[in-house]
Design a protein around this motif. Structure first.
Motif, PDB file in Angstrom:
ATOM      1  N   LEU A 102       0.847  -1.185   0.000  1.00 20.90           N
ATOM      2  CA  LEU A 102       0.000   0.000   0.000  1.00 20.90           C
ATOM      3  C   LEU A 102       0.883   1.236   0.000  1.00 20.90           C
ATOM      4  O   LEU A 102       1.534   1.559   0.998  1.00 20.90           O
ATOM      5  CB  LEU A 102      -0.912   0.001   1.234  1.00 20.90           C
ATOM      6  N   GLY A 103       0.925   1.928  -1.145  1.00 17.02           N
ATOM      7  CA  GLY A 103       1.770   3.102  -1.307  1.00 17.02           C
ATOM      8  C   GLY A 103       0.956   4.377  -1.380  1.00 17.02           C
ATOM      9  O   GLY A 103      -0.185   4.448  -0.906  1.00 17.02           O
ATOM     10  N   GLY A 104       1.554   5.428  -1.977  1.00 14.19           N
ATOM     11  CA  GLY A 104       0.909   6.730  -2.024  1.00 14.19           C
ATOM     12  C   GLY A 104       0.702   7.231  -3.441  1.00 14.19           C
ATOM     13  O   GLY A 104       1.540   7.024  -4.317  1.00 14.19           O
ATOM     14  N   LEU A 105      -0.419   7.918  -3.651  1.00 14.06           N
ATOM     15  CA  LEU A 105      -0.729   8.522  -4.942  1.00 14.06           C
ATOM     16  C   LEU A 105       0.205   9.699  -5.234  1.00 14.06           C
ATOM     17  O   LEU A 105       0.847  10.243  -4.352  1.00 14.06           O
ATOM     18  CB  LEU A 105      -2.172   9.020  -4.969  1.00 14.06           C
ATOM     19  N   GLY A 106       0.216  10.098  -6.496  1.00 18.54           N
ATOM     20  CA  GLY A 106       1.030  11.224  -6.942  1.00 18.54           C
ATOM     21  C   GLY A 106       1.721  10.870  -8.239  1.00 18.54           C
ATOM     22  O   GLY A 106       2.258   9.773  -8.384  1.00 18.54           O
ATOM     23  N   ALA A 107       1.706  11.796  -9.200  1.00 15.96           N
ATOM     24  CA  ALA A 107       2.317  11.538 -10.500  1.00 15.96           C
ATOM     25  C   ALA A 107       3.811  11.339 -10.357  1.00 15.96           C
ATOM     26  O   ALA A 107       4.483  12.016  -9.569  1.00 15.96           O
ATOM     27  CB  ALA A 107       2.026  12.693 -11.458  1.00 15.96           C
ATOM     28  N   ASP A 108       4.362  10.395 -11.111  1.00 13.59           N
ATOM     29  CA  ASP A 108       5.789  10.080 -11.008  1.00 13.59           C
ATOM     30  C   ASP A 108       6.678  11.250 -11.410  1.00 13.59           C
ATOM     31  O   ASP A 108       7.835  11.317 -11.011  1.00 13.59           O
ATOM     32  CB  ASP A 108       6.123   8.865 -11.884  1.00 13.59           C
ATOM     33  N   ASP A 109       6.151  12.169 -12.234  1.00 17.69           N
ATOM     34  CA  ASP A 109       6.994  13.282 -12.676  1.00 17.69           C
ATOM     35  C   ASP A 109       6.852  14.515 -11.782  1.00 17.69           C
ATOM     36  O   ASP A 109       7.390  15.566 -12.056  1.00 17.69           O
ATOM     37  CB  ASP A 109       6.665  13.667 -14.125  1.00 17.69           C
ATOM     38  N   ASP A 110       6.107  14.390 -10.679  1.00 16.57           N
ATOM     39  CA  ASP A 110       5.972  15.501  -9.747  1.00 16.57           C
ATOM     40  C   ASP A 110       7.242  15.669  -8.930  1.00 16.57           C
ATOM     41  O   ASP A 110       8.068  14.770  -8.809  1.00 16.57           O
ATOM     42  CB  ASP A 110       4.807  15.263  -8.782  1.00 16.57           C
ATOM     43  N   ASP A 111       7.398  16.851  -8.371  1.00 22.07           N
ATOM     44  CA  ASP A 111       8.450  17.085  -7.388  1.00 22.07           C
ATOM     45  C   ASP A 111       7.914  16.566  -6.057  1.00 22.07           C
ATOM     46  O   ASP A 111       7.363  17.318  -5.253  1.00 22.07           O
ATOM     47  CB  ASP A 111       8.769  18.583  -7.318  1.00 22.07           C
ATOM     48  N   LEU A 112       8.078  15.276  -5.838  1.00 24.50           N
ATOM     49  CA  LEU A 112       7.424  14.626  -4.709  1.00 24.50           C
ATOM     50  C   LEU A 112       8.076  15.011  -3.387  1.00 24.50           C
ATOM     51  O   LEU A 112       9.276  15.263  -3.302  1.00 24.50           O
ATOM     52  CB  LEU A 112       7.476  13.104  -4.879  1.00 24.50           C
ATOM     53  N   SER A 113       7.260  15.016  -2.341  1.00 28.44           N
ATOM     54  CA  SER A 113       7.750  15.256  -0.990  1.00 28.44           C
ATOM     55  C   SER A 113       8.575  14.053  -0.545  1.00 28.44           C
ATOM     56  O   SER A 113       8.492  12.967  -1.140  1.00 28.44           O
ATOM     57  CB  SER A 113       6.566  15.436  -0.043  1.00 28.44           C
ATOM     58  N   PRO A 114       9.378  14.195   0.508  1.00 22.66           N
ATOM     59  CA  PRO A 114      10.125  13.037   1.017  1.00 22.66           C
ATOM     60  C   PRO A 114       9.222  11.852   1.337  1.00 22.66           C
ATOM     61  O   PRO A 114       9.589  10.699   1.081  1.00 22.66           O
ATOM     62  CB  PRO A 114      10.803  13.593   2.270  1.00 22.66           C
ATOM     63  N   SER A 118       9.583   8.499  -0.738  1.00 24.80           N
ATOM     64  CA  SER A 118       9.930   7.268  -0.029  1.00 24.80           C
ATOM     65  C   SER A 118       8.987   6.133  -0.401  1.00 24.80           C
ATOM     66  O   SER A 118       9.425   4.988  -0.595  1.00 24.80           O
ATOM     67  CB  SER A 118       9.881   7.511   1.478  1.00 24.80           C
ATOM     68  N   ARG A 119       7.698   6.451  -0.524  1.00 28.68           N
ATOM     69  CA  ARG A 119       6.741   5.410  -0.916  1.00 28.68           C
ATOM     70  C   ARG A 119       7.088   4.829  -2.287  1.00 28.68           C
ATOM     71  O   ARG A 119       6.997   3.624  -2.507  1.00 28.68           O
ATOM     72  CB  ARG A 119       5.312   5.978  -0.921  1.00 28.68           C
ATOM     73  N   ARG A 120       7.513   5.697  -3.221  1.00 25.01           N
ATOM     74  CA  ARG A 120       7.926   5.224  -4.544  1.00 25.01           C
ATOM     75  C   ARG A 120       9.174   4.351  -4.435  1.00 25.01           C
ATOM     76  O   ARG A 120       9.292   3.309  -5.089  1.00 25.01           O
ATOM     77  CB  ARG A 120       8.245   6.411  -5.455  1.00 25.01           C
ATOM     78  N   GLU A 121      10.125   4.798  -3.623  1.00 23.29           N
ATOM     79  CA  GLU A 121      11.359   4.051  -3.477  1.00 23.29           C
ATOM     80  C   GLU A 121      11.095   2.670  -2.895  1.00 23.29           C
ATOM     81  O   GLU A 121      11.692   1.675  -3.317  1.00 23.29           O
ATOM     82  CB  GLU A 121      12.343   4.813  -2.588  1.00 23.29           C
ATOM     83  N   VAL A 122      10.189   2.588  -1.941  1.00 22.96           N
ATOM     84  CA  VAL A 122       9.850   1.301  -1.330  1.00 22.96           C
ATOM     85  C   VAL A 122       9.272   0.353  -2.379  1.00 22.96           C
ATOM     86  O   VAL A 122       9.585  -0.846  -2.384  1.00 22.96           O
ATOM     87  CB  VAL A 122       8.873   1.493  -0.158  1.00 22.96           C
TER      88      VAL A 122
END
Length: 298
Positions: A102-114, A118-122
Motif C-alpha cells: 500500500l503506497g501513495g498517490l502522486g504523478a511520477d513526474d511531480d516534485d514529490l515530498s520526502p 519514499s513510498r515510490r522508493e519502497v
C-alpha cells in the motif's frame, strides 16, 4: 493459500487480517511481539528492521502483504528503503509469488515530498529481489485511528476556527478505510493484479479545505470558520498541529510536506479488477466517528 501480513496490528493490518481469515486463507500475522497478538490468524515473530527474523516468518508463504512505514522517524527514508530491500530479497528466497504493498498517490513526474518519494522508493526496493509487486496507491485514508484522519478530526473538534496555509486548496482523493481493505483483499492472490501499479480512491476529488468543512458538518452539524494565509511553512504547520492534536511533530511534518502535491486517481483499472461502489467522504467520516464511539450530527 498462505499469506504473511506485516503490520498486522496497525491501522490497516488489523482490519485486513479478519477479512483474509474469513476468506479461508492461512494468515500469518507478523509482529515483533507475537505473545501480545490477540487478532485473527497465526502470530509469527518478525521485524522488517531485522532481516534475520524474516526467514522463518516467510517460510512457505505464497503472498506477502507489506504494510510498514516509519513516518515517526526523522530518518524514515533510509530505514524504509533498507527494510523494503531486505524484505523483498527474503521473500524471493522463500519463493513468495506476490508482494502486495500500500503506497501513495502522486504523478511520477511531480516534485514529490520526502514522504511520497519514499513510498515510490519502497515500491522499487520490494521488487529488487525479483518477486512481482502489486502496488495500491492511495491518498488520505479515512478511518478511526488513521493519522491523517486523526489530524482532521482533532483540528475540527478542538478549534472554534482555523487559520490555515494555501496548501489546503490542493486536491486529494480521500478513501474510506473499509474500501482500502476491500481493494487489498481483492488483489491478494489475484493473478490479474500481480506486478501492477493500481490507483485507489473514493468517488470524490476534494481539497483539504472542503474535507475539513465537510468533516465539521458531520461532526458538529455546522461549518467551521477557516481563513487561509499565504505564509505558513510545513515546519510551523507541523508544530501547530502537534500542539492542537496528539500527533507528534515529526509525523505531522512528514505528512504536511506531501499536502502541496495533488494526489488524485488518474487510472481506474482497479475498478475492473475489484468492482464495487466506493464510499463517499462524508459517509466515511460518519463511519470513522461511529467506530470511535462518537455520534455524527450531520
Amino acid at each position: 493459500m498462505s499469506v504473511l501480513l506485516t503490520g498486522a496490528t496497525g491501522f490497516v493490518g488489523r482490519r485486513l487480517a479478519p477479512v483474509l481469515v474469513d476468506r479461508g486463507l492461512d494468515v500469518r500475522a507478523m509482529t515483533r511481539h507475537p505473545d501480545d497478538y490477540d487478532g485473527p490468524g497465526q502470530a509469527v515473530h518478525g521485524d522488517v528492521g531485522d532481516p534475520d527474523t524474516l526467514t522463518d516468518a516467510l517460510d512457505g508463504v505464497e503472498v506477502a502483504v507489506y504494510l510498514v512505514h516509519s513516518l515517526d522517524d526523522d530518518d524514515f527514508e533510509r530505514k524504509d528503503a533498507e527494510a523494503a530491500l531486505a524484505f523483498g530479497k527474503a521473500a524471493a528466497h522463500a519463493g513468495v509469488r506476490q508482494i502486495v504493498y500500500l503506497g501513495g498517490l502522486g504523478a511520477d513526474d511531480d516534485d514529490l515530498s520526502p514522504h511520497l518519494r519514499s513510498r515510490r522508493e519502497v515500491e522499487g526496493k520490494l521488487a529488487e529481489g525479483g518477486v512481482p509487486v502489486t502496488v495500491l496507491r492511495a491518498a488520505i485514508v479515512v478511518g478511526a485511528g488513521g493519522i491523517s484522519w486523526e489530524i482532521t478530526r482533532q483540528l475540527v473538534k478542538n478549534l472554534p476556527a482555523m487559520v490555515v496555509p494555501r496548501w489546503v486548496r490542493t486536491k486529494t482523493q480521500p478513501i474510506a478505510i473499509d474500501d482500502v481493505v476491500r481493494y487489498l483483499d481483492g488483489v491478494v492472490g489475484n493473478d490479474d493484479a500481480i506486478g501492477k501499479v493500481l490507483e485507489i480512491g473514493g468517488p470524490e476529488e476534494l481539497t483539504y479545505l472542503v474535507m475539513m468543512q465537510q468533516a465539521a458538518e458531520v461532526m458538529m452539524g455546522r461549518r467551521l470558520p477557516i481563513v487561509t494565509v499565504p505564509l505558513l511553512s510545513p515546519s510551523l504547520s507541523s508544530r501547530w498541529i502537534s500542539l492542537v492534536t496528539d500527533v507528534d511533530t515529526t509525523t505531522a511534518k512528514n505528512l504536511i510536506d506531501s499536502m502541496a502535491t495533488e494526489v488524485v486517481v488518474t487510472d481506474h483499472t482497479i475498478r475492473e479488477l475489484v468492482p464495487f461502489e466506493p464510499t463517499s467522504y462524508m459517509d466515511a467520516v460518519r463511519q470513522a466517528l461511529t467506530e470511535s464511539g462518537e455520534t455524527p450530527k450531520g
